[in-house]
Design a protein around this motif. Structure first.
Motif, short mmCIF file in Angstrom:
data_model
loop_
_atom_site.label_atom_id
_atom_site.label_comp_id
_atom_site.label_asym_id
_atom_site.label_seq_id
_atom_site.Cartn_x
_atom_site.Cartn_y
_atom_site.Cartn_z
N ARG A 134 32.42 39.03 32.12
CA ARG A 134 33.29 40.17 32.40
C ARG A 134 33.60 40.31 33.89
N LEU A 135 33.19 39.34 34.68
CA LEU A 135 33.49 39.36 36.11
C LEU A 135 34.68 38.47 36.40
N ARG A 136 35.53 38.94 37.29
CA ARG A 136 36.66 38.15 37.78
C ARG A 136 36.57 38.09 39.29
N ALA A 137 36.94 36.94 39.85
CA ALA A 137 36.82 36.74 41.30
C ALA A 137 38.11 36.16 41.85
N ALA A 138 38.38 36.46 43.10
CA ALA A 138 39.52 35.89 43.83
C ALA A 138 39.13 35.80 45.30
N VAL A 139 39.64 34.80 45.99
CA VAL A 139 39.32 34.61 47.40
C VAL A 139 40.60 34.43 48.20
N SER A 140 40.50 34.76 49.49
CA SER A 140 41.59 34.56 50.44
C SER A 140 40.98 34.11 51.75
N TYR A 141 41.60 33.11 52.37
CA TYR A 141 41.08 32.58 53.63
C TYR A 141 42.24 32.35 54.60
N THR A 142 42.13 32.91 55.80
CA THR A 142 43.12 32.70 56.85
C THR A 142 42.38 32.26 58.10
N ALA A 343 38.25 35.95 55.99
CA ALA A 343 37.98 35.56 54.60
C ALA A 343 37.71 36.81 53.78
N MET A 344 38.18 36.81 52.55
CA MET A 344 37.95 37.93 51.65
C MET A 344 37.63 37.39 50.25
N MET A 345 36.72 38.08 49.58
CA MET A 345 36.40 37.77 48.18
C MET A 345 36.39 39.08 47.40
N LEU A 346 37.19 39.13 46.36
CA LEU A 346 37.27 40.32 45.52
C LEU A 346 36.58 40.03 44.20
N LEU A 347 35.61 40.88 43.86
CA LEU A 347 34.85 40.75 42.62
C LEU A 347 35.13 41.97 41.75
#
Length: 352
Positions: A134-142, A343-347
């Motif tokens: 039931r977990l979803r993840a997304a990342v962003s890196y600049t 960097a960002m990670m959304l959980l």
């Protein structure tokens, strides 16, 4: 097919022709006494700003033909002025061609470095699993080092026997040295996250790996997190910015640790180590992990990026879309290249 080159590129491309045309018109209308003829060499001089050496040589040839024509028109071969102008055009053209050739060689070397850096970055920062139960993840890196496209922030998600474990960190420094340190941390985390029974053990493994391989020369701010079967998240913070929790009921707050600890790499010096702390993480909630390149991004007035006030940007049903909107908002806030990696990670804990 549309021309995607920026307007200033086209301006610089036309500049040599415009300069030579202007010099020719002035020389014809004002007469040879003004002494504008040597300025024809500005054409090949400006030609080296854009394009290759062949284009520069072509413009130099055009300038030479123009110079000879104007000298004949003004009967300047009877004096030294005409020959001096021609020699000026030839000398500037040769210098411009050599400068462009050297610039192209440097650009090729930089392109090779970029390719190697991109491969290293892809190997180092592997794609994270987008969905785990039931977990979803997304990342962003600049990366702030735009020329090399590589930086010192790190992240990873590991599915362990006790649940989902993740790390988000920021290495001291930038460039290839930072990548080396990040590689040590990520390699140790990928093993320890699966083997160790708790986050404290994972943190100790990371400390030992850094001390053994880098000898205390580098440090890393990092946060470790674990989401098990229950509605909570356990965190271990090594001097890293606190994650932002966005509750389903609209509550927004930073999950700060009970006490601030030193970064990874400094824990072998007898200091107090961080203690695990837990927070509610239930269906419908979100956790945003990030590095200080986000919160320390400043606008032209020096104001920091107000992350807590921008939590509404995370309402997009698609986690990747939400992070894209947040990243774009950070860039618009700065209105300039970032001074630090971000960097960002959304959980997300899906509620259905």
């Amino acid at each position: 097919m549309t021309d995607r080159k920026p307007p200033h590129y086209r301006t610089l491309a036309y500049l040599p022709y415009a300069v030579m045309l202007w010099v020719g018109l002035v020389d014809i209308t004002a007469g040879p006494g003004v002494g504008f003829l040597p300025l024809v060499s500005l054409g090949p001089a400006f030609a080296g700003l854009v394009g290759g050496w062949r284009r520069t040589a072509l413009i130099g040839t055009i300038a030479l033909v123009l110079c000879v024509g104007l000298a004949l028109f003004n009967d300047q071969f009877d004096s030294r002025r005409g020959f001096t102008a021609i020699l000026s055009v030839i000398g500037v053209t040769i210098a411009a061609v050599l400068a462009v050739w050297l610039r192209q060689r440097r650009e090729q070397e930089l392109a090779s470095v970029r390719s190697i850096a991109e491969v290293a970055q892809r190997v180092l920062l592997r794609p994270v699993p987008l969905s785990v139960g039931r977990l979803r993840a997304a990342v962003s890196y600049t990366s702030a080092v735009a020329e090399a496209r590589i930086g010192g922030d790190l992240y990873e998600v590991v599915i362990s026997p006790v649940g989902v474990r993740l790390i988000v960190g920021d290495v001291q420094g930038k460039g290839l040295e930072a990548v080396e340190t990040a590689a040590v941390v990520l390699s140790a985390f990928r093993e320890a996250a699966y083997d160790e029974t708790d986050l404290t053990g994972v943190g100790e493994r990371l400390e030992r790996a850094l001390d053994r391989q880098l000898g205390g020369e580098k440090f890393v701010t990092a946060i470790l997190a674990e989401v098990g079967s229950g509605p909570e998240v356990t965190m271990l913070n090594f001097g890293h910015p606190a994650p932002l929790a966005v509750r389903q009921d609209g509550d927004v707050r930073f999950l700060s640790p009970p006490q601030r600890a030193l970064p990874l790499g400094l824990g072998e010096h007898g200091v107090v180590r961080p203690e695990p702390h837990a927070a509610r993480f239930a269906p419908g909630d979100q956790l945003l992990f990030y590095t200080d390149g986000v919160t320390e991004a400043r606008d032209r007035t020096g104001a920091f990026y107000p992350l807590e006030q921008r939590a509404e940007l995370l309402k997009d049903p698609d986690p990747e879309g939400a992070l894209t909107a947040l990243r774009q908002d950070v860039i618009e806030h700065v209105r300039a290249p970032l001074h630090d990696d971000a960097a960002m990670m959304l959980l997300r804990y899906r509620d259905g």
